[in-house]
Design a protein around this motif. Sequence first.
Motif, short mmCIF file in Angstrom:
data_model
loop_
_atom_site.label_atom_id
_atom_site.label_comp_id
_atom_site.label_asym_id
_atom_site.label_seq_id
_atom_site.Cartn_x
_atom_site.Cartn_y
_atom_site.Cartn_z
N SER A 15 1.86 9.47 -21.35
CA SER A 15 0.24 10.31 -20.55
C SER A 15 -0.48 8.59 -20.41
CB SER A 15 -0.46 11.08 -21.24
OG SER A 15 -1.94 11.57 -20.36
N LEU A 16 -0.63 7.90 -21.12
CA LEU A 16 -2.06 6.93 -20.84
C LEU A 16 -1.46 5.91 -20.12
CD1 LEU A 16 -4.15 5.13 -21.98
CD2 LEU A 16 -2.73 3.85 -23.02
N GLN A 17 0.08 5.78 -20.31
CA GLN A 17 0.73 4.31 -19.55
C GLN A 17 1.07 4.87 -18.43
OE1 GLN A 17 4.53 4.19 -21.54
NE2 GLN A 17 3.96 2.66 -22.80
N GLN A 18 1.09 6.28 -17.69
CA GLN A 18 0.79 7.26 -16.73
C GLN A 18 -0.25 7.05 -15.74
OE1 GLN A 18 2.36 11.36 -17.55
NE2 GLN A 18 4.10 10.80 -16.71
N SER A 19 -1.74 7.16 -16.88
CA SER A 19 -2.21 6.98 -15.86
C SER A 19 -2.71 6.18 -15.62
CB SER A 19 -3.79 7.32 -17.16
OG SER A 19 -3.41 7.07 -17.86
N GLN A 20 -2.31 4.60 -16.39
CA GLN A 20 -2.27 3.36 -16.02
C GLN A 20 -0.82 2.74 -14.93
OE1 GLN A 20 -1.50 1.04 -19.63
NE2 GLN A 20 -3.43 1.20 -19.94
N THR A 21 -0.04 3.73 -14.44
CA THR A 21 0.99 3.76 -13.44
C THR A 21 -0.19 3.92 -12.41
OG1 THR A 21 2.15 3.61 -15.08
CG2 THR A 21 3.04 3.99 -12.91
N GLU A 22 -0.85 4.73 -12.13
CA GLU A 22 -0.81 5.81 -10.77
C GLU A 22 -2.52 4.73 -11.05
OE1 GLU A 22 -0.66 8.08 -9.36
OE2 GLU A 22 0.96 8.61 -10.20
N LYS A 23 -3.54 4.11 -11.66
CA LYS A 23 -4.46 3.06 -11.45
C LYS A 23 -4.05 2.37 -10.63
CE LYS A 23 -7.54 0.37 -14.01
NZ LYS A 23 -7.38 0.00 -15.39
N TYR A 24 -2.78 1.75 -11.38
CA TYR A 24 -2.22 -0.15 -10.67
C TYR A 24 -1.47 0.19 -8.84
CZ TYR A 24 -3.31 -2.35 -15.40
OH TYR A 24 -3.54 -2.78 -16.72
N LYS A 25 -0.97 1.53 -9.14
CA LYS A 25 -0.27 2.13 -7.46
C LYS A 25 -1.61 2.52 -6.65
CE LYS A 25 3.25 4.71 -8.79
NZ LYS A 25 4.29 6.33 -8.57
N MET A 26 -2.47 2.62 -6.92
CA MET A 26 -4.07 2.87 -6.23
C MET A 26 -4.71 1.30 -5.93
SD MET A 26 -5.74 5.89 -7.61
CE MET A 26 -6.88 5.68 -6.13
N LEU A 27 -4.43 0.17 -7.26
CA LEU A 27 -4.84 -0.83 -7.07
C LEU A 27 -4.09 -0.92 -5.95
CD1 LEU A 27 -6.00 -1.69 -10.36
CD2 LEU A 27 -8.08 -1.77 -8.29
N SER A 28 -3.28 -1.24 -6.03
CA SER A 28 -1.32 -2.09 -5.25
C SER A 28 -1.82 -1.69 -3.41
CB SER A 28 -0.22 -1.47 -5.48
OG SER A 28 0.45 -2.28 -4.84
N GLN A 29 -2.10 -0.42 -3.67
CA GLN A 29 -2.57 0.24 -2.10
C GLN A 29 -3.34 -0.21 -1.38
OE1 GLN A 29 -2.23 4.53 -2.54
NE2 GLN A 29 -0.15 4.94 -2.72
N GLU A 30 -5.02 -0.02 -2.53
CA GLU A 30 -5.76 -1.05 -1.79
C GLU A 30 -5.72 -2.30 -1.37
OE1 GLU A 30 -9.30 -0.68 -4.60
OE2 GLU A 30 -8.72 1.58 -4.38
N ALA A 31 -5.04 -2.87 -1.91
CA ALA A 31 -4.99 -4.62 -2.60
C ALA A 31 -4.08 -4.49 -0.36
CB ALA A 31 -4.21 -5.27 -3.15
N LYS A 32 -3.05 -3.25 -0.68
CA LYS A 32 -1.87 -4.06 0.25
C LYS A 32 -3.21 -3.44 2.13
CE LYS A 32 2.68 -1.71 1.75
NZ LYS A 32 3.22 -1.04 1.59
N LYS A 33 -4.27 -2.53 2.11
CA LYS A 33 -4.68 -2.17 3.06
C LYS A 33 -5.92 -3.66 3.33
CE LYS A 33 -4.86 3.22 2.20
NZ LYS A 33 -5.91 3.49 2.19
N LYS A 34 -6.59 -4.16 2.55
CA LYS A 34 -6.46 -4.91 2.36
C LYS A 34 -6.29 -6.56 3.02
CE LYS A 34 -10.64 -7.89 0.35
NZ LYS A 34 -10.70 -8.14 -1.08
N ASN A 35 -4.75 -7.09 2.67
CA ASN A 35 -4.06 -7.24 2.92
C ASN A 35 -4.03 -7.31 4.16
OD1 ASN A 35 -2.64 -9.74 3.02
ND2 ASN A 35 -0.66 -8.29 2.82
N GLU A 36 -3.68 -5.76 5.01
CA GLU A 36 -3.02 -5.83 6.41
C GLU A 36 -4.66 -6.27 7.02
OE1 GLU A 36 -2.10 -1.31 6.56
OE2 GLU A 36 -0.12 -2.28 5.39
N GLY A 37 -5.87 -5.90 6.53
CA GLY A 37 -6.80 -6.33 7.74
C GLY A 37 -7.12 -7.53 7.81
#
Length: 149
Positions: free
Chosen positions: A114-136
Amino acid sequence: SSKIRNMEIQSADGVAVLEDCIGISLTKTISKVEEKLKKGVLPDCQDDDFIPRVGNEMGAEAQIRLLKAKLRVMQEDLANVVFECRKKDDENQNLETRLKDTKEENTRLQRTISLQQSQTEKYKMLSQEAKKKNEGLQQEVTALEKVLQ
C-alpha cells in the motif's frame, strides 16, 4: 487436546495403566464390567468376545490371566493412540503458530504494498508535472529561438 495433555501413564502390577486426571478411570470401568458379570449381565460389546467359547470351560484364574493379557494389549494400544494424539496436537500447535506468523507477515507486506503504491502514484504525478513543465519550457525555447532569428 488439553484432555490428552493431562493424561499420565502409570504402572500397576506390571500393567501399564492410563488414567485421565479429569476423572475417567480405568478402575471404575473394570468395576462396572465386573458388577455386570456378577449380576449375569454380559457386556454390551457383541463384537468384542473377551473370553472365547472355550472360556466357559477355563478356570477362573486362566480367565483372569486371559483378561489381564487382553487388558495389557488394549492399554498399550491406548497409550499408542494417546502418543499419536499428543504428536498431532504438537503438530497442530506448530502449524497454528506458523499460520499466525504468516498472517502477520501478510499484513506487514500488505502495508508495504500500500505504501509503495501511494509512492508510485506520487512519483507518477511528479513525473506528469515535470513533463508538462518540460513541454512549457520547450515551447518557450522554441519561441525564444524564433525571436533570436
